[in-house]
Design a protein around this motif. Sequence first.
Motif, PDB file in Angstrom:
ATOM      1  N   SER A 364       0.810  -1.216   0.000  1.00  0.00           N
ATOM      2  CA  SER A 364       0.000   0.000   0.000  1.00  0.00           C
ATOM      3  C   SER A 364       0.844   1.268   0.000  1.00  0.00           C
ATOM      4  O   SER A 364       0.322   2.363   0.093  1.00  0.00           O
ATOM      5  N   SER A 465      -4.932   0.372  13.657  1.00  0.00           N
ATOM      6  CA  SER A 465      -4.247   0.640  12.394  1.00  0.00           C
ATOM      7  C   SER A 465      -3.109  -0.307  12.066  1.00  0.00           C
ATOM      8  O   SER A 465      -2.555  -0.239  10.970  1.00  0.00           O
ATOM      9  N   PRO A 467      -1.672  -3.515  10.616  1.00  0.00           N
ATOM     10  CA  PRO A 467      -2.144  -4.645   9.807  1.00  0.00           C
ATOM     11  C   PRO A 467      -2.076  -5.948  10.597  1.00  0.00           C
ATOM     12  O   PRO A 467      -1.123  -6.185  11.338  1.00  0.00           O
ATOM     13  N   SER A 679      -5.477  -4.459  -0.055  1.00  0.00           N
ATOM     14  CA  SER A 679      -6.007  -3.224   0.529  1.00  0.00           C
ATOM     15  C   SER A 679      -5.422  -2.020  -0.202  1.00  0.00           C
ATOM     16  O   SER A 679      -4.339  -2.090  -0.777  1.00  0.00           O
ATOM     17  N   ARG A 681      -5.314   2.621  -0.315  1.00  0.00           N
ATOM     18  CA  ARG A 681      -5.513   3.882   0.396  1.00  0.00           C
ATOM     19  C   ARG A 681      -6.190   4.896  -0.533  1.00  0.00           C
ATOM     20  O   ARG A 681      -6.094   4.803  -1.748  1.00  0.00           O
ATOM     21  N   ASP A 687      -6.089   6.740   7.630  1.00  0.00           N
ATOM     22  CA  ASP A 687      -6.017   5.301   7.929  1.00  0.00           C
ATOM     23  C   ASP A 687      -4.917   4.932   8.918  1.00  0.00           C
ATOM     24  O   ASP A 687      -4.589   3.763   9.063  1.00  0.00           O
ATOM     25  N   GLU A 758      -8.699   1.083   3.093  1.00  0.00           N
ATOM     26  CA  GLU A 758      -8.231   1.229   4.461  1.00  0.00           C
ATOM     27  C   GLU A 758      -8.829   2.496   5.073  1.00  0.00           C
ATOM     28  O   GLU A 758      -9.083   3.467   4.376  1.00  0.00           O
ATOM     29  N   ASN A 775     -12.961  -2.857   9.175  1.00  0.00           N
ATOM     30  CA  ASN A 775     -11.536  -2.566   9.251  1.00  0.00           C
ATOM     31  C   ASN A 775     -10.742  -3.594   8.458  1.00  0.00           C
ATOM     32  O   ASN A 775     -10.664  -4.767   8.844  1.00  0.00           O
ATOM     33  N   ALA A 776     -10.122  -3.155   7.379  1.00  0.00           N
ATOM     34  CA  ALA A 776      -9.330  -4.060   6.543  1.00  0.00           C
ATOM     35  C   ALA A 776      -8.202  -4.713   7.335  1.00  0.00           C
ATOM     36  O   ALA A 776      -7.827  -5.866   7.073  1.00  0.00           O
ATOM     37  N   ASN A 777      -7.658  -3.997   8.331  1.00  0.00           N
ATOM     38  CA  ASN A 777      -6.532  -4.531   9.098  1.00  0.00           C
ATOM     39  C   ASN A 777      -6.887  -5.773   9.908  1.00  0.00           C
ATOM     40  O   ASN A 777      -5.995  -6.504  10.342  1.00  0.00           O
TER      41      ASN A 777
END
Length: 803
Positions: A364, A465, A467, A679, A681, A687, A758, A775-777
């Motif tokens: 990312s 935040s 990952p 993912s 941004r 993010d 994100e 939340n992608a993380n």
Amino acid sequence: MKLGRRAFLQFAAGAVGGTLLSPIPWQLMDDSAIWSQNWWWRPSPERGEITQAATTCMFCDGGCGIQARLVNKSRAILLQGNPQNPINAGGICPLGAAGLQFFYAPYRVAQPMKQTKKRGDIGGLQYISWDEAFTMLSTKLAQLKSEGKARTVAGITGQRRSSMDDLWQQFFAGYGSPNFFRMPSQADSLELAAKVTLGQEVPFAFALESASYVLSFGANLIEGWGAPGRMQAAYGLWRRENGEKPATKVVQVDSRCSMSASKADQWVAVAPGTEAVLALAIAQILVKENLYDADFVKSHVSGFDDWNDAQGKSRVGFETHIMSPEYAPEEVAKRTGVEASKIRELAKEFAGSKNAVVVWGESSGNLPGNIYHDLCYVALNALKGNLKSGGTVTLAPTVPFEPLPGLQMDAAAKRNLEEQRLDLQQSPRARLNGNGLYAFLDAASKGTPYPVNVLMVHEANPAYSLPENKLFQTALEKVGFLVSFSSYMDETAQQADLIMPNQMALERYDDAIGVPGVPYAYYAVASPILKPMPGTKHTGDVILALGKSLAGKLAAALPWTDYQAYLKKRVEGLAASNKGAIADRAGMELWKLQPGDLVQTNYKDGADLWKKLTSGQCWYGAPVSAAQKIETTSGKLELALSSLSFEDLPDAGDKVYLPHFAQLSPSGDPKEYPLLLVSYRTMSLADEYLPNPPFMTKTVWDFVLKGKELFVELNPQTARSLGMGEGSRAMLKTPQGELPVRVHLFPGAHADAVYIVEGLGHTAYDQYIQDKGVNANSIVEVQLDPVTGLGTVWATRAQLRRA
């Protein structure tokens, strides 16, 4: 469509009210005005004198100059870019423009709090006095130190380009703990790549403004790579034709048609995670057809020819290695999906452009990269001769501060510092020791070889935040005492045992040391433009007070009365170097500076420099030449990792010493998880440490977030194979977990991949961002680089099924 620099900056600033490089619908502006009237906390400033105050934006590492419009010198009503600052030249990103909403936000922590119930129970967090909070922490630290357990105290910060980072390091070294870490950043792997190739552990920097051809491998140039303000200004220069040079050609290599790809002159669509092998195919063509800078390689590069290791064993060099059939255009075309003819075209374009430069940003663009892939891009720049003096690639220069006071450690502190960091207790151990946050969390979760009794988190929100954030959650179960220095009630603060709220960015003294990717030296002070919330304290003041309370030689290493005095002392040291100058007028094009250029000092002394810096001006110094800063054993740029040993891998072959394609395999059965989750941004979503402010959330497209539902991007062909269409509700599952999502059909998405944004899915803060999306993380997977131990993220195996 041609877009001038002024028009571009106007469009970029308009991203707060619309979307980057898109017209702003007037109806949306009306809606925002009406919508904002419903905020019960919305400030209504009194009428009065309008003034402006200049400072430095600290909402990210970009170092932009900003101006605040004040009513009666006390109430801020607007943030805008400072035209005198050479980084952003008057531009401002959406986050900076919306930054006042953090000052007025209802989720600020008004005074210290302690947990009176079970950790994570928000109802158990009760307000306490600063005296009680300070006594709790200082007593605990004093006890651990007296018991010889100083190493069990650890810290994580998200503020790495600031004197706060140096102060934290000074505190931990003096206290006796080696366990201080930073939130992951691309700088982590760039520093290690520079260490093995140039012998200097500092990030690379790029003279982008003077480039005639930019070949970007996954670097989200418009969406925030490096420094957003700098990239806005650079993009404006690229689009402008003048007598000196034609408009810069930008080629974006990416698996997704991002904003950067759509605004580039050419988008080269590749399969996810294959950017580095494409770079190697280009390198093969340069070498095979003699299109590289042979003079630079011969005089400044080691490891291009076959070489001998420390034991005298003959090893294959880069020239032989790169001619392997696996890097032939026809073979790479099968991996990447890019036609062999297009690969040859890119190679010849790159070779034929005078000031061509390669930039990159896997993971990312804001996380560490695979070290071997970083080295692939370094090699491509080296073949072009970009690291010669005055070239487009160099090392980030340092700011010439005086050293901090020497640490006269007591015997206990020395013993503790001799102990290995907790992240280095893993087996197998990383060959390059960097910012091993993930290895630290893994060791902390096991509680061996020693536990983490106190963890202090500053300007960071790893519970959200980071990952694969469940790794932080797992480690937290074994942490004895969690202290948050957050200004806000974020996800990490919610789980803290003690919150000692920091002043927010516009209320405190701070500074910016360098700017990511910028080739000249840069320093700016952020002076407070607003009075701090009464119940908050500068974290720097808390650290200094802790040093005094713990007394002994730690106190001598932290001699300053407060953080402002500490910054003043640093500025005095900078002035004493008699180097650099103040950027004292608008329109200064510092990117034209060359290594060795004489920068005439224009400040009298430390007091004068402090006065100018606190008025919103910045200090700058000339770039350095990478070729003249090489400190390797050979005295040359090393394409072969001769400083590392791989004798324990006898079957790995010689390529382990050389840049090569080393894609780390994500876990999971491809049959169960047939898709790759990637993912991405966007400039309309914060993010990292900060949440998205309401104004920015309003600009998010309704095919990204609609109500509380997040949309993932899916290629229409892939969607049809799954029996899905636009707006279909689905469950997105990876080996890390599953989340409910909706589907947006996007032809710019690579087939057999699914893309997730994100910056959404918060469980903290307020109603304007809480529980919006997912939340992608929480479902991406981190792969540890076996050489560096850094956590990398390129893709996660996934399945998508109808809900």
